[in-house]
Design an enzyme around this catalytic site. Structure first.
Site, mmCIF file in Angstrom:
data_model
loop_
_atom_site.group_PDB
_atom_site.id
_atom_site.type_symbol
_atom_site.label_atom_id
_atom_site.label_comp_id
_atom_site.label_asym_id
_atom_site.label_seq_id
_atom_site.Cartn_x
_atom_site.Cartn_y
_atom_site.Cartn_z
ATOM 1 N N ALA A 65 13.355 75.645 54.936
ATOM 2 C CA ALA A 65 13.834 74.283 55.201
ATOM 3 C C ALA A 65 13.456 73.411 54.011
ATOM 4 O O ALA A 65 12.527 73.735 53.262
ATOM 5 C CB ALA A 65 13.187 73.759 56.479
ATOM 6 N N GLY A 109 12.381 79.024 56.685
ATOM 7 C CA GLY A 109 13.709 78.937 57.302
ATOM 8 C C GLY A 109 14.705 79.914 56.701
ATOM 9 O O GLY A 109 15.689 80.287 57.354
ATOM 10 N N GLU A 112 14.116 82.995 58.545
ATOM 11 C CA GLU A 112 14.594 82.750 59.913
ATOM 12 C C GLU A 112 16.120 82.765 59.985
ATOM 13 O O GLU A 112 16.704 83.279 60.941
ATOM 14 C CB GLU A 112 14.026 81.413 60.417
ATOM 15 C CG GLU A 112 12.506 81.466 60.584
ATOM 16 C CD GLU A 112 11.872 80.105 60.795
ATOM 17 O OE1 GLU A 112 12.138 79.188 59.992
ATOM 18 O OE2 GLU A 112 11.110 79.951 61.757
ATOM 19 N N GLU A 132 4.961 78.699 56.255
ATOM 20 C CA GLU A 132 4.827 77.335 56.786
ATOM 21 C C GLU A 132 3.369 76.922 56.966
ATOM 22 O O GLU A 132 3.027 75.749 56.842
ATOM 23 C CB GLU A 132 5.558 77.225 58.139
ATOM 24 C CG GLU A 132 7.074 77.233 58.039
ATOM 25 C CD GLU A 132 7.684 78.624 58.076
ATOM 26 O OE1 GLU A 132 6.949 79.629 57.899
ATOM 27 O OE2 GLU A 132 8.914 78.702 58.275
HETATM 28 N N1 CAA Z 1 12.285 72.713 49.920
HETATM 29 C C1 CAA Z 1 12.604 71.837 48.934
HETATM 30 N N2 CAA Z 1 12.592 72.174 47.618
HETATM 31 C C2 CAA Z 1 12.233 73.425 47.313
HETATM 32 C C3 CAA Z 1 11.889 74.389 48.278
HETATM 33 C C4 CAA Z 1 11.931 73.985 49.647
HETATM 34 N N3 CAA Z 1 11.673 74.839 50.665
HETATM 35 N N4 CAA Z 1 11.580 75.557 47.661
HETATM 36 C C5 CAA Z 1 11.726 75.322 46.338
HETATM 37 N N5 CAA Z 1 12.124 74.043 46.120
HETATM 38 C C6 CAA Z 1 12.385 73.391 44.845
HETATM 39 C C7 CAA Z 1 11.107 73.118 44.079
HETATM 40 O O1 CAA Z 1 10.481 71.952 44.533
HETATM 41 C C8 CAA Z 1 11.616 73.022 42.672
HETATM 42 O O2 CAA Z 1 12.210 71.755 42.499
HETATM 43 P P1 CAA Z 1 11.898 70.875 41.154
HETATM 44 O O3 CAA Z 1 12.505 71.706 40.041
HETATM 45 O O4 CAA Z 1 12.619 69.604 41.402
HETATM 46 O O5 CAA Z 1 10.427 70.771 41.036
HETATM 47 C C9 CAA Z 1 12.757 74.048 42.635
HETATM 48 O O6 CAA Z 1 13.119 74.271 43.995
HETATM 49 C C10 CAA Z 1 12.331 75.377 42.051
HETATM 50 O O7 CAA Z 1 11.190 75.829 42.774
HETATM 51 P P2 CAA Z 1 9.868 76.388 42.060
HETATM 52 O O8 CAA Z 1 9.637 75.692 40.754
HETATM 53 O O9 CAA Z 1 8.753 76.308 43.050
HETATM 54 O O10 CAA Z 1 10.323 77.908 41.797
HETATM 55 P P3 CAA Z 1 9.395 79.201 41.638
HETATM 56 O O11 CAA Z 1 10.273 80.286 41.157
HETATM 57 O O12 CAA Z 1 8.155 78.884 40.879
HETATM 58 O O13 CAA Z 1 8.905 79.518 43.159
HETATM 59 C C11 CAA Z 1 9.216 79.821 45.529
HETATM 60 C C12 CAA Z 1 9.832 79.916 44.124
HETATM 61 C C13 CAA Z 1 8.090 80.854 45.671
HETATM 62 C C14 CAA Z 1 10.321 80.110 46.533
HETATM 63 C C15 CAA Z 1 8.630 78.403 45.738
HETATM 64 O O14 CAA Z 1 9.631 77.455 45.395
HETATM 65 C C16 CAA Z 1 8.182 78.106 47.131
HETATM 66 O O15 CAA Z 1 7.107 78.516 47.521
HETATM 67 N N6 CAA Z 1 9.002 77.343 47.902
HETATM 68 C C17 CAA Z 1 8.623 76.872 49.219
HETATM 69 C C18 CAA Z 1 8.654 77.990 50.269
HETATM 70 C C19 CAA Z 1 8.245 77.447 51.614
HETATM 71 O O16 CAA Z 1 7.141 76.942 51.799
HETATM 72 N N7 CAA Z 1 9.144 77.574 52.617
HETATM 73 C C20 CAA Z 1 8.916 77.102 53.964
HETATM 74 C C21 CAA Z 1 9.540 75.758 54.169
HETATM 75 S S1 CAA Z 1 9.190 75.071 55.768
HETATM 76 C C22 CAA Z 1 10.283 75.790 56.838
HETATM 77 O O17 CAA Z 1 11.123 76.584 56.443
HETATM 78 C C23 CAA Z 1 10.157 75.383 58.277
HETATM 79 C C24 CAA Z 1 10.996 76.174 59.239
HETATM 80 O O18 CAA Z 1 10.511 77.098 59.856
HETATM 81 C C25 CAA Z 1 12.383 75.810 59.489
#
Ligand code: CAA
Length: 258
Positions: A65, A109, A112, A132
């Site tokens: 998400a 998500g 999911e 999460e």
């Molecule tokens: N939401 C919003 N933006 C996100 C995102 C997310 N889930 N995941 C990545 N991005 C964005 C980053 O903020 C970044 O944006 P900027 O360039 O503006 O800074 C861009 O995408 C690239 O991301 P990274 O620089 O972090 O890329 P990376 O290759 O170093 O890492 C990754 C990749 C491991 C996927 C890392 O981005 C990450 O850990 N993302 C978050 C994963 C996460 O926590 N997901 C759970 C979300 S909560 C949820 O999903 C609730 C539910 O159950 C519905």
């Protein structure tokens, strides 16, 4: 139809939805989920679409998400707007088969959403996880429920409580993933599977899906009754006669979905 956050195409009976927010790791923002819902609503009644593939790009299926969208929301906000329930689950009620073709990250998500599909074909670089907990929340779109049913309590606890990623070999061993293919072959393999599904009689395809899904919500005896009656009902179709006659005649069946 054209969209901002997804790309779509229909060819040879198969609809393909490509998640397309490359700058945000395909994070699942509300407009993206609305677009997904809109396409599925349309394809439900489009007879050119007999099976669907949902995919991302080679690096990411979806990183969850949209954290930036959720960041400032309060309990009252998410509760009032019924976040997740309103808009995220259309794929689970779509009646035709949906394959998730997953390469790279399927996190939160994203994992999911893949689990909402009927089965997952994964590339050899795929990684699954429910991170999460690292954000001070828990999964909200099935990560504690569909994941537990798919891979069991021990691994679901491990993934949801530690927030670690699970590489594709482990995901296949655990039963989350139906097949693993080289990343360069992912779309070919997913399309091949979807086209083969699309070539069968739709009543039997759709009842097979319903019958398997009922296994998750019923006792064995209730589930067996559902399966048996669905099996019986297919003998009312012309396609059952055609399928069996074609076998006897040693030719390909010409199904008419009748
Ligand atoms: N939401 C919003 N933006 C996100 C995102 C997310 N889930 N995941 C990545 N991005 C964005 C980053 O903020 C970044 O944006 P900027 O360039 O503006 O800074 C861009 O995408 C690239 O991301 P990274 O620089 O972090 O890329 P990376 O290759 O170093 O890492 C990754 C990749 C491991 C996927 C890392 O981005 C990450 O850990 N993302 C978050 C994963 C996460 O926590 N997901 C759970 C979300 S909560 C949820 O999903 C609730 C539910 O159950 C519905």
């Amino acid at each position: 139809m054209s969209f901002e956050n997804i790309q779509i195409s229909v060819d040879q009976g198969v609809g393909v939805i490509t998640l397309h927010r490359p700058k945000a790791m395909n994070a699942l923002c509300s407009p993206l989920m609305d677009e997904l819902t809109q396409v599925l609503d349309d394809w439900e009644h489009n007879s050119d679409v007999r099976a669907v593939v949902v995919t991302g790009n080679e690096k990411v299926f979806a990183a969850g998400a949209d954290i930036k969208e959720m960041q400032s929301k309060t309990f009252v906000d998410v509760h009032t707007e019924n976040f997740i329930t309103a808009g995220w689950e259309r794929i689970t009620t779509f009646r035709k088969p949906v394959i998730a073709a997953v390469a790279g990250y399927a996190l939160g998500g994203g994992c999911e959403l893949a689990m909402m599909c009927d089965f997952i074909i994964a590339a050899d670089n795929a990684q699954f996880g429910q991170p999460e907990i690292k954000l001070g929340i828990i999964p909200g779109a099935g990560g504690t429920q569909r994941l537990t049913r798919a891979i069991g309590k021990a691994k679901a606890m491990d993934l949801c409580l530690t927030g670690r990623n699970m590489a594709v070999e482990e995901a296949e061993r655990a039963g989350l993933v139906a097949r693993v293919v080289p990343v360069d072959d992912l779309m070919d393999e997913a399309l091949k599977a979807a086209r083969s599904i699309a070539s069968y009689s739709m009543p039997s395809v759709m009842l097979a899906k319903d019958s398997i899904n009922s296994a998750l919500n019923t006792s064995l005896s209730e589930g067996m009754m559902i399966e048996r009656r669905m099996f019986h009902s297919l003998f009312a179709t012309d396609d059952q006669k055609e399928g069996m006659q074609a076998f006897v005649d040693k030719r390909k069946p010409a199904f008419k979905d009748k």
